[in-house]
Design an enzyme around this catalytic site. Structure first.
Site, PDB file in Angstrom:
ATOM      1  CG  HIS A 111      -6.836   8.003   1.035  1.00 43.68           C
ATOM      2  ND1 HIS A 111      -7.355   6.754   0.743  1.00 43.68           N
ATOM      3  CD2 HIS A 111      -6.802   8.669  -0.153  1.00 43.68           C
ATOM      4  CE1 HIS A 111      -7.593   6.656  -0.555  1.00 43.68           C
ATOM      5  NE2 HIS A 111      -7.287   7.798  -1.132  1.00 43.68           N
ATOM      6  CG  ASN A 138     -13.609  10.010  -3.875  1.00 37.79           C
ATOM      7  OD1 ASN A 138     -14.670  10.620  -3.839  1.00 37.79           O
ATOM      8  ND2 ASN A 138     -12.618  10.337  -4.691  1.00 37.79           N
ATOM      9  CD  GLN A 144      -8.007  12.463  -3.817  1.00 39.14           C
ATOM     10  OE1 GLN A 144      -7.478  13.216  -4.616  1.00 39.14           O
ATOM     11  NE2 GLN A 144      -8.690  11.400  -4.205  1.00 39.14           N
ATOM     12  CG  HIS A 197      -4.127  -1.174   4.536  1.00 40.78           C
ATOM     13  ND1 HIS A 197      -3.797  -0.286   3.521  1.00 40.78           N
ATOM     14  CD2 HIS A 197      -4.742  -2.227   3.922  1.00 40.78           C
ATOM     15  CE1 HIS A 197      -4.199  -0.784   2.354  1.00 40.78           C
ATOM     16  NE2 HIS A 197      -4.769  -1.958   2.563  1.00 40.78           N
ATOM     17  CG  HIS A 217      -4.138   3.441   4.175  1.00 32.86           C
ATOM     18  ND1 HIS A 217      -3.158   2.654   4.725  1.00 32.86           N
ATOM     19  CD2 HIS A 217      -4.241   4.525   4.984  1.00 32.86           C
ATOM     20  CE1 HIS A 217      -2.667   3.248   5.812  1.00 32.86           C
ATOM     21  NE2 HIS A 217      -3.314   4.389   5.976  1.00 32.86           N
ATOM     22  CB  SER A 248      -7.358   4.039  -6.625  1.00 29.48           C
ATOM     23  OG  SER A 248      -6.921   5.281  -6.129  1.00 29.48           O
ATOM     24  CB  CYS A 274      -0.911  -0.008   1.230  1.00 29.75           C
ATOM     25  SG  CYS A 274      -1.712   1.585   1.528  1.00 29.75           S
ATOM     26  CB  CYS A 288       1.027   1.240   4.756  1.00 30.14           C
ATOM     27  SG  CYS A 288      -0.549   0.379   4.982  1.00 30.14           S
TER      28      CYS A 288
HETATM   29  O1  LIG Z   1      -8.403   8.936  -5.574  1.00 32.73           O
HETATM   30  P1  LIG Z   1      -7.921   9.094  -6.985  1.00 32.73           P
HETATM   31  O2  LIG Z   1      -7.468   7.801  -7.564  1.00 32.73           O
HETATM   32  O3  LIG Z   1      -6.929  10.220  -7.153  1.00 32.73           O
HETATM   33  O4  LIG Z   1      -9.148   9.547  -7.924  1.00 32.73           O
HETATM   34  C1  LIG Z   1     -10.482   9.517  -7.574  1.00 32.73           C
HETATM   35  O5  LIG Z   1     -10.866  10.766  -7.049  1.00 32.73           O
HETATM   36  C2  LIG Z   1     -10.757  11.873  -7.934  1.00 32.73           C
HETATM   37  C3  LIG Z   1     -11.288  13.103  -7.243  1.00 32.73           C
HETATM   38  O6  LIG Z   1     -12.585  12.927  -6.763  1.00 32.73           O
HETATM   39  C4  LIG Z   1     -11.506  11.637  -9.248  1.00 32.73           C
HETATM   40  O7  LIG Z   1     -11.193  12.677 -10.167  1.00 32.73           O
HETATM   41  C5  LIG Z   1     -11.132  10.299  -9.866  1.00 32.73           C
HETATM   42  O8  LIG Z   1     -11.935  10.057 -10.995  1.00 32.73           O
HETATM   43  C6  LIG Z   1     -11.294   9.196  -8.825  1.00 32.73           C
HETATM   44  O9  LIG Z   1     -10.908   7.950  -9.360  1.00 32.73           O
END
Ligand SMILES: O=P(O)(O)O[C@H]1O[C@H](CO)[C@@H](O)[C@H](O)[C@H]1O
Ligand SMILES: O=P(O)(O)O[C@H]1O[C@H](CO)[C@@H](O)[C@H](O)[C@H]1O
Lengths: 350, 350
Positions: free
Chosen positions: A168, A155, A170, A115, A166, A163, A52, A55
């Site tokens: 997290h 997300n 953004q 994780h 873990h 993706s 990961c 991690c």
């Molecule tokens: O977390 P990642 O892989 O950067 O990306 C993910 O979040 C982003 C922001 O919401 C989106 O634009 C991507 O389509 C989604 O796969």
């Protein structure tokens, strides 16, 4: 003749924060499902995954090594959609082809060294550290003269394009105010100018009057399924007092916000006894140095699941081309979410 | 200093039809994929499926029997989100809680008796029948005094929430103008008032000047990846002359529209040699009895696939909370789509 009833009859609802409408079709909830089913939260995870990239101590795609962090950790996204060193420029032909350079910063926020946890299973103290880090990041990013708006979000779940399991989130920070916050900016501004109060202060009083859409509350925060919710189990965490930004919180409010976040995430997992996917995030005032008394920051949760762990609501066809549509009412969803425990199902003592 | 270049640098683009912006991050295309992969188009279908509620002669959920249709077939959705017999009413408390009853009609449009075809594999004559049926349905629905807007659309593929692979589309017709067409209504109206031409007439001239985003054209229609496209391989079919509604088409235009629809669908399947999922639909003038000279109808395709048959673009987190974001540029996508054959890969003679 039958009386019009929000519980039974097709109607549209207005969202005063965005000025947009949503189609509600409560009579349609009995529809059988024949479409695609999702694989949700079936993975069993280990506390530390050597492969990961989030991690502690592991190597990321660009060769950097994560520190042996024990609480939270933030770094600049190795594949950032917004970067700070964009040459400034514009492309314009008539009024139909218009593009402008956009500078910004994308940060990744690790919520925990573990994780195998999510906010739903973390403790309130751990989530409080995440809140503190958001505030720290917000404060630093807002000093960057290129940054006018800071979008904090998470997300959760593969079905939400996440993706890596873990825990997290953004932060995407940028020069322009994006479309969604810009709508809320405009509507809150117009309302405040006219009324001298924020939309969400007055809205919370209405929710207290009807008591139909409240999921729970604590000393400083209320959690509701908004009257205008789009997603089947959409919720909103609203500070009980008007504040423009998360940086305005007192110490006590940071604690109760962490409490509200944890309890909402736990209820979501408890709904279908599965790691519940969602996109969540905070809408707040632009970081443009102005006071923005009209802004009342809030956190929204947009979860895609509809009727079980494997059947999600698709925002396709009509929703993409016309406007959002939902079958179950926000009041029904609030009822379901209200009835659930705040204790995560995995930690339940039977 | 480096020159700002749409091909390489982070920027925002403006959509003059909606007044909204999109974030383009071309530098990010090299990002590795670690997220969820889709199962797409792996099914092999039979020409007639006795369990399909859309195949000719089969029984539907409500007990009705489909006729033994040989071309197209339309019926009212058995689980309609919009129904015609809603009691009229309103709920309002202050200016924050607002709901209104919404009457309407939902129709299902079978494109072909063949369970195993899609528009991409149908012949132009078959698609011309679909176009004729759309026009017939539009004409009938617009006579209903409750109907102000008619949304024709198609969800293709399980990943788009399509619950049955039998080739079909839907029409949702209703009392109000939904959010997306309402934006286009406003922006086209303001432009036409100022300029005396439609946005899309002037836009098509710009596309002819740059020749960077045209996928193909025929006598009466142009297919482009719009300058402001949101989805990786989004396209738009634009009539070369301004027409408010599909009912304005000549016989010859109905033929060439069917040709453009078929060729675009075939190119999509050819892109990754898979049945290509999308939501598609037509935006046109309200069915309110007015002329709407400002409206220039068009068909849009919103396909979710990004870099292969199994990796889709997720419109989550940032996109839900802030605004749409894309990595590959519209010009790159147009290049890819332009290079493809109009002959479906399954029918290719090697
Ligand atoms: O977390 P990642 O892989 O950067 O990306 C993910 O979040 C982003 C922001 O919401 C989106 O634009 C991507 O389509 C989604 O796969
Ligand atoms: O084709 P269905 O099963 O009626 O439904 C599908 O299309 C509808 C209109 O775009 C959406 O509201 C549903 O979420 C989707 O599953």
């Amino acid at each position: 003749m039958t009386q019009f009833d929000l519980k039974d009859h097709s109607h549209r609802r207005y969202n005063p924060l965005t000025g947009e409408w949503i189609q509600v079709s409560p009579h349609r909830s009995k529809r059988p499902w024949q479409g695609q089913v999702e694989k949700t939260g079936t993975q069993t995870l280990v506390a530390f995954d050597p492969t990961c990239y989030l991690c502690p101590g592991n190597v990321r795609a660009n060769g950097e090594v994560n520190p042996a962090y024990t609480s939270t950790y933030a770094f600049t996204n190795d594949f950032a959609a917004l970067v700070d060193d964009v040459p400034t420029g514009e492309f314009r032909d008539s009024e139909l082809l218009i593009a402008k350079s956009e500078a910004g910063v994308c940060r990744v926020i690790c919520f925990s060294p573990r994780h195998d946890l999510t906010v739903a299973e973390m403790d309130t103290a751990g989530i409080r550290s995440v809140v503190d880090l958001w505030i720290e990041e917000y404060t630093t990013l807002s000093k960057n003269k290129n940054i006018e708006y800071i979008q904090i979000f998470e997300n959760k779940g593969a079905v939400m394009g996440c993706s890596n399991p873990h825990p997290h989130g953004q932060i995407w920070a940028q020069q322009s105010i994006p479309v969604e916050p810009a709508k809320k900016q405009q509507h809150q501004f117009e309302y405040f100018k006219r009324k001298g109060t924020t939309i969400l202060s007055d809205y919370w009083n209405l929710e207290l009057k009807y008591k139909e859409r409240i999921v729970f509350e604590n000393d400083h925060f209320a959690v509701v399924v908004p009257f205008w919710a789009i997603w089947p189990f959409e919720t909103m965490i609203i500070p009980k007092r008007a504040m423009a930004r998360i940086t305005d919180m007192t110490e006590a409010e940071r604690d109760t916000f962490a409490d509200a976040y944890r309890r909402m995430a736990a209820r979501y997992d408890n709904l279908f006894e599965v790691s519940f996917p969602y996109s969540a995030g905070i809408h707040q005032a632009p970081s443009d140095g102005e006071a923005h008394a009209e802004w009342h920051w809030h956190m929204v949760f947009y979860p895609p699941l509809l009727r079980s762990a494997t059947v999600k609501k698709f925002m396709v066809g009509y929703e993409m081309l016309a406007n959002p549509q939902r079958d179950i009412t926000p009041e029904f969803s609030a009822d379901r979410l209200r009835s659930l425990s705040d204790i995560h199902f995995k930690n339940r003592v039977v």
